[in-house]
Enzyme design. Sequence first.
Site: not given
Ligand code: QAP
Ligand code: CO
Length: 184
Positions: A46, A51, A92-93, A134-135, A138
Site C-alpha cells: 500500500g 508518502q 510502512c514504506l 493505515h493508508e 497517512h
Molecule cells: C501498510 O506497508 C501496511 O519496512 C503498507 O523494508 C503494512 O507496504 C498495512 C515495506 C502491513 C498493514 C500491514 C516495509 C517494504 C512495505 C518495509 C507496506 C520494507 C519494505 C510496507
Molecule cells: Co505507511
Amino acid sequence: MALLPILSYPDPRLRTIAAPVKEVNDEIKTLIADMIETMYDAEGIGLAATQVDRHIQLIVMDLSENKDTPMVFINPKVTPLVDEKQPYEEGCLSVPEVYDKVERPNKVRIEALDEHGQTIDKEVEGLLAVCIQHEMDHLNGVIFVDYLSKLKQTRARDKVKKVLKVREKQGERQATRETQPVNA
Ligand code: QAP
Ligand code: CO
C-alpha cells in the site's frame, strides 16, 4: 511511467493533511500509474500520495499474491463496523525495516472513488481493512509509529536513519560498478 521518491519518517511533510481530489483527470491518472509502479518496485502492499509528497486523497494498494491486482481509492471515507480492535503487525514504506503491532477495528466500510471516477462502497475485513486504515492515516498526517511508545518511536527514528545510510552507501557502490568499463 516513473518511480517516485518516498518520504521517510520523521520527514515533517508526512504530517501534511491531504486535500480531496476534485477531478480524476490525466494528471491524476499519471500519478496513479507512477504510485503503483513505485509501490511494486519497493515491494509494498500500500502507498498513500502523502508518502510521495503529493498531498491529495489518493491511495494505491495491491494485496494479491502475484501483484497483478492494483486497487485505487480516491477521496476515501472509512467507517469502523466493529467496536473491538485487533492487533496486526504493520510496516510502512516510509519507515523501512520497522515493524510492530497496531490495534485497529478488523472490519470497516470503505466509500471512495476508483481510477475511473466510479463509486466504491464495500465492507472489508482482515488485511484489507487494516491496510486501508493505515493508508487513510497517512492522508491525515498520521504514521503507524505514532501508536507506539515514545521509546519505540525513538528506536524507529534511529533505525530508519541507519537503514537510509546503508542504502545510500549501497547506491553509491552500485553507481560506481555500473560506470566501470567492461575491459578495465
Ligand atoms: C501498510 O506497508 C501496511 O519496512 C503498507 O523494508 C503494512 O507496504 C498495512 C515495506 C502491513 C498493514 C500491514 C516495509 C517494504 C512495505 C518495509 C507496506 C520494507 C519494505 C510496507
Ligand atoms: Co505507511
